[in-house]
Design an enzyme around this catalytic site. Structure first.
Site, PDB file in Angstrom:
ATOM      1  N   SER A   1     -30.343  47.120  36.546  1.00 58.35           N
ATOM      2  CA  SER A   1     -31.745  47.135  36.170  1.00 58.35           C
ATOM      3  C   SER A   1     -32.620  46.965  37.403  1.00 58.35           C
ATOM      4  CB  SER A   1     -32.012  46.066  35.105  1.00 58.35           C
ATOM      5  OG  SER A   1     -33.206  46.318  34.417  1.00 58.35           O
TER       6      SER A   1
ATOM      7  N   ASP B   1     -30.396  50.599  29.791  1.00 57.06           N
ATOM      8  CA  ASP B   1     -30.368  49.415  30.653  1.00 57.06           C
ATOM      9  C   ASP B   1     -28.966  48.832  30.838  1.00 57.06           C
ATOM     10  OD1 ASP B   1     -30.948  47.112  32.030  1.00 57.06           O
ATOM     11  OD2 ASP B   1     -32.129  46.188  30.438  1.00 57.06           O
TER      12      ASP B   1
END
Length: 316
Positions: free
Chosen positions: A59, A188
């Protein structure tokens, strides 16, 4: 702007030299805006003349790590965030303008007006140096973690376009559109591996892991008056609780040489415009990392490193 490569320490790649420095593997975790603390970690490495042998990021850890892996010095990475994120409304305007027509149609049906932004549009504005760059262009090898939404498995990206890989890693569900990569639908990476130190363990002499997932202490989560949290608040903080749980389980069977849990719970994960406040609040991480690094490096080299303490910094 031309990329600048941090100066490596003398003897870093010469394992047989009498004063060769131990090599470093760096793992940068996900956690929204708290991940800006990773920039201060890079500053310490630059100040000590250390260059990681390899970086793994999830991320925002992939975002910050990717910029540094290109060869940008920490000072330039910090300047990019300060210049772009400080203007909250201009950034939001640009991101909303960058959404595609299909996304706009979906948004008309949703009450969550900030959802389904294009992650690559954000990266175009935050790190323009990613443009037309691939993993083969990197000065430091990089592993980027994303999640396969269909198989529910981690995907470690080490080849291909850099921006697309980072876009997949930061694609928080309901906030960013997923990234399609062939038959895969990627989102993600924090959903499966929020702090990917396991990917670089054993690849260098010293493994450093920086945890910015939060949820380690009680926090208001953006509701100091006790108001009911929004749907987005519930989603983001549920993800953070899950990320912290995953990391805690991993730490039970594998420990990096240096593990730092950054305390920035006062910041909502999406308050990116508070960039200056976050850098100030995260300042103690520099002294903490510096002391731990110097202790390990002094024990593993023949000559101790000088101890340098930043004015006003506090250890953790």
């Amino acid at each position: 702007m031309a990329a600048m490569t941090p100066t490596p320490p003398v003897g870093l790649s010469d394992a047989g030299a009498p004063h060769a420095m131990p090599t470093i593997a760096l793992a940068l975790g996900g956690g929204g805006v708290r991940g800006l603390a990773h920039v201060l970690v890079l500053e310490v490495l630059d100040e000590l003349g250390l260059r990681p042998k390899i970086i793994a990021g999830t991320s925002i850890g992939a975002l910050v790590g990717g910029a540094y892996a290109l060869g940008l010095p920490a000072s330039r990475v910090r300047a990019m965030f300060e210049e772009t994120l400080s203007n909250r409304f201009e950034l939001v305007r640009q991101l909303f303008a960058a959404r595609s027509d299909p996304v706009q149609k979906v948004l008309r049906l949703l009450p969550l007006r900030s959802s389904l932004l294009a992650p690559e549009a954000l990266l175009e504005r935050l790190v323009p140096e990613f443009d037309n760059r691939a993993f083969c262009d990197l000065a430091i090898p990089l592993k980027v973690v994303a999640t396969d939404l269909v198989t529910r498995e981690p995907v470690v990206i080490e080849h291909g376009p850099l921006r697309r890989a980072v876009a997949a890693s930061i694609a928080i569900p309901l906030l960013f559109t997923p990234v399609n990569e062939g038959a895969r639908v990627l989102v993600d990476g924090g959903l499966v591996n929020p702090l990917p130190f396991d990917l670089v363990t054993g690849l260098a002499d010293i493994t450093i892991a920086i945890d910015v997932s939060g949820a380690s202490k009680q926090a208001t989560y953006g509701n100091p008056d006790g108001n009911r949290p929004s749907a987005l608040d519930v989603l983001i903080h549920s993800i953070q609780i899950m990320e912290k749980s995953i990391t805690n389980q991993k730490l039970k069977w594998l420990r990096p040489d240096i593990y730092i849990d950054v305390d920035l719970d006062e910041f909502h994960a999406l308050e990116f415009w508070r960039v200056q406040d976050i850098f100030k609040a995260a300042q103690p991480i520099k002294d903490t990392l510096r002391r731990q690094l110097q202790r390990i490096l002094a024990a593993r080299t023949l000559e101790p490193l000088p101890v340098v303490t930043l004015p006003g910094a506090k250890g953790g």
